[in-house]
Design a protein around this motif. Structure first.
Motif, mmCIF file in Angstrom:
data_model
loop_
_atom_site.group_PDB
_atom_site.id
_atom_site.type_symbol
_atom_site.label_atom_id
_atom_site.label_comp_id
_atom_site.label_asym_id
_atom_site.label_seq_id
_atom_site.Cartn_x
_atom_site.Cartn_y
_atom_site.Cartn_z
ATOM 1 N N PRO A 192 0.807 -1.220 0.000
ATOM 2 C CA PRO A 192 0.000 0.000 0.000
ATOM 3 C C PRO A 192 0.843 1.275 0.000
ATOM 4 O O PRO A 192 0.374 2.316 -0.461
ATOM 5 C CB PRO A 192 -0.827 -0.093 1.293
ATOM 6 N N GLY A 216 1.401 2.021 -3.456
ATOM 7 C CA GLY A 216 0.148 2.625 -3.917
ATOM 8 C C GLY A 216 0.101 4.101 -3.563
ATOM 9 O O GLY A 216 -0.342 4.936 -4.348
ATOM 10 N N PHE A 228 -2.252 7.439 1.091
ATOM 11 C CA PHE A 228 -2.456 6.061 1.541
ATOM 12 C C PHE A 228 -3.927 5.697 1.317
ATOM 13 O O PHE A 228 -4.804 6.534 1.518
ATOM 14 C CB PHE A 228 -2.098 5.939 3.030
ATOM 15 N N PRO A 229 -4.215 4.462 0.895
ATOM 16 C CA PRO A 229 -5.618 4.080 0.709
ATOM 17 C C PRO A 229 -6.418 4.279 1.998
ATOM 18 O O PRO A 229 -5.868 4.133 3.085
ATOM 19 C CB PRO A 229 -5.532 2.600 0.325
ATOM 20 N N GLY A 283 -0.626 -7.802 -0.658
ATOM 21 C CA GLY A 283 -0.891 -6.437 -0.182
ATOM 22 C C GLY A 283 -1.459 -5.559 -1.282
ATOM 23 O O GLY A 283 -2.348 -4.733 -1.054
ATOM 24 N N THR A 333 -5.021 -3.721 -1.382
ATOM 25 C CA THR A 333 -5.095 -2.280 -1.626
ATOM 26 C C THR A 333 -6.082 -1.975 -2.758
ATOM 27 O O THR A 333 -6.970 -1.138 -2.616
ATOM 28 C CB THR A 333 -3.702 -1.735 -1.997
ATOM 29 N N GLN A 392 -9.608 -2.529 -1.883
ATOM 30 C CA GLN A 392 -9.982 -1.692 -0.726
ATOM 31 C C GLN A 392 -10.261 -2.515 0.534
ATOM 32 O O GLN A 392 -10.896 -2.026 1.469
ATOM 33 C CB GLN A 392 -11.222 -0.836 -1.025
ATOM 34 N N VAL A 399 -8.155 -3.218 2.688
ATOM 35 C CA VAL A 399 -7.401 -2.644 3.815
ATOM 36 C C VAL A 399 -8.285 -1.708 4.635
ATOM 37 O O VAL A 399 -7.903 -1.298 5.713
ATOM 38 C CB VAL A 399 -6.142 -1.843 3.379
ATOM 39 N N ASN A 400 -9.448 -1.378 4.096
ATOM 40 C CA ASN A 400 -10.349 -0.449 4.779
ATOM 41 C C ASN A 400 -11.442 -1.191 5.559
ATOM 42 O O ASN A 400 -12.336 -1.788 4.957
ATOM 43 C CB ASN A 400 -10.993 0.484 3.746
ATOM 44 N N ALA A 445 -1.288 -4.834 6.629
ATOM 45 C CA ALA A 445 -1.090 -3.974 5.453
ATOM 46 C C ALA A 445 -1.369 -2.510 5.775
ATOM 47 O O ALA A 445 -0.765 -1.608 5.192
ATOM 48 C CB ALA A 445 -1.986 -4.442 4.306
ATOM 49 N N ALA A 446 -2.297 -2.264 6.724
ATOM 50 C CA ALA A 446 -2.684 -0.888 7.058
ATOM 51 C C ALA A 446 -1.684 -0.203 7.983
ATOM 52 O O ALA A 446 -1.830 0.983 8.287
ATOM 53 C CB ALA A 446 -4.069 -0.870 7.697
ATOM 54 N N SER A 494 -0.214 3.214 7.173
ATOM 55 C CA SER A 494 -1.035 4.428 7.277
ATOM 56 C C SER A 494 -0.625 5.242 8.500
ATOM 57 O O SER A 494 -0.886 6.436 8.581
ATOM 58 C CB SER A 494 -2.519 4.059 7.382
#
Lengths: 141, 147
Positions: A63, A66, A73-74, B15, B19, B22, B24-25, B108-109, B112
């Motif tokens: 990510p 990405g 970041f998503p 990953g 991504t 989506q 990861v959300n 994966a997140a 952030s």
């Protein structure tokens, strides 16, 4: 109806996940189960940490690439309190290890092998998660 | 060495898939689990896409025999649906439904650097450590490993 449905990116992302699982099995002979790979890092068994760590690094990096492409970041949106987040994290960490797998190991690799154990596990965690969402977001909300 | 590069590549592809889809959300995942709300079937298509590749790939790989860079395929052999599988999966489902994160997206997140996401990741690792501690205490015999 279905205003949040993103079929093309979902299917495309899913195909990539399937390719990742196939590559892992074909080249290294390993089942791509994230909870097992990551959980194994907490077990000090010599010589087994390198590939596990490499998988986690790849997973964290994707990510970020990405982000380099799109500029941000998503989205990662959590709408529950810190207490719920901590309890949820503990349950997910313990439960996936105790049950021998998570969405990737049971849900994709296990169902892909037509394993009765994984089909049962996936049915159980999907159903319990669905009921949990219904109770916390409809009955108690 | 090759197995380390394979794991790095597979982790990266995985990953990337999370991504793009989506997943990861957590909000996107809750949208799928919330059938009584504004249901978002996307997660089902992620699984369908992954299985469309992995179901046939698994059969081909098993037919070929040994993997390219390892002596043998390490595939779970257990077939019994025992109490641990049921209780563990139910526990996981409860945590997943509460927050919307499962292990792959939670890791994966991390990039952030959001406090909520990192807190979940820390708690998840702690939960895994609790399992290791209990497993070490309770099983003097060799631990059985599944997927």
């Amino acid at each position: 109806m279905f205003e949040n449905f993103t079929p093309v990116s979902a299917l495309g992302g899913g195909v990539l996940i399937g390719v990742a699982a196939a590559v892992m099995l074909w080249l290294s002979g390993r089942v791509m189960g994230v909870s097992g790979i990551a959980g194994g890092l907490l077990r000090p068994a010599g010589g087994d940490t390198g590939w596990r760590l490499a998988f986690v690094i790849g997973l964290v990096t994707a990510p970020l690439i990405g982000m380099a492409v799109t500029g941000s970041f998503p989205p990662v949106e959590l709408d529950v309190g810190l207490g719920t987040i901590v309890v949820g994290g503990l349950l997910v960490g313990f439960g996936t290890r105790f049950g021998g797998g998570c969405t990737s190991g049971h849900g994709i690799c296990g169902i892909g092998r037509l394993s009765a154990r994984s089909i049962a596990a996936t049915g159980i965690f999907m159903a319990v998660a669905g009921v949990t969402v219904y109770v916390t977001r409809h009955l108690l909300a | 060495m090759p197995t380390i590069l394979v794991a790095l590549g597979a982790g990266f592809l995985f990953g990337l898939g999370l991504t793009i889809s989506q997943m990861v959300n957590p909000a996107k995942v809750i949208g799928f689990l919330d059938i009584a709300g504004r249901w978002d079937p996307s997660l089902a298509l992620v699984m369908a896409g992954a299985l469309a590749v992995f179901l046939p790939a698994y059969r081909i790989i098993v037919k070929r025999g040994a993997p390219l860079f390892a002596p043998a395929l390490l595939i779970p052999t257990r077939r019994d649906i025992d109490g641990r599988l049921v209780a563990g999966s139910a526990t996981f489902g409860l945590g997943w439904g509460l927050v919307g994160f499962c292990p792959g997206p939670a890791i994966a997140a991390a990039g952030s650097l959001q406090t909520d996401a990192l807190t979940f990741l820390g708690a998840m690792i702690a939960g895994m450590a609790v399992y290791e501690a209990i497993d070490r205490l309770s099983t003097r015999r060799p631990a059985s490993q599944a997927g």
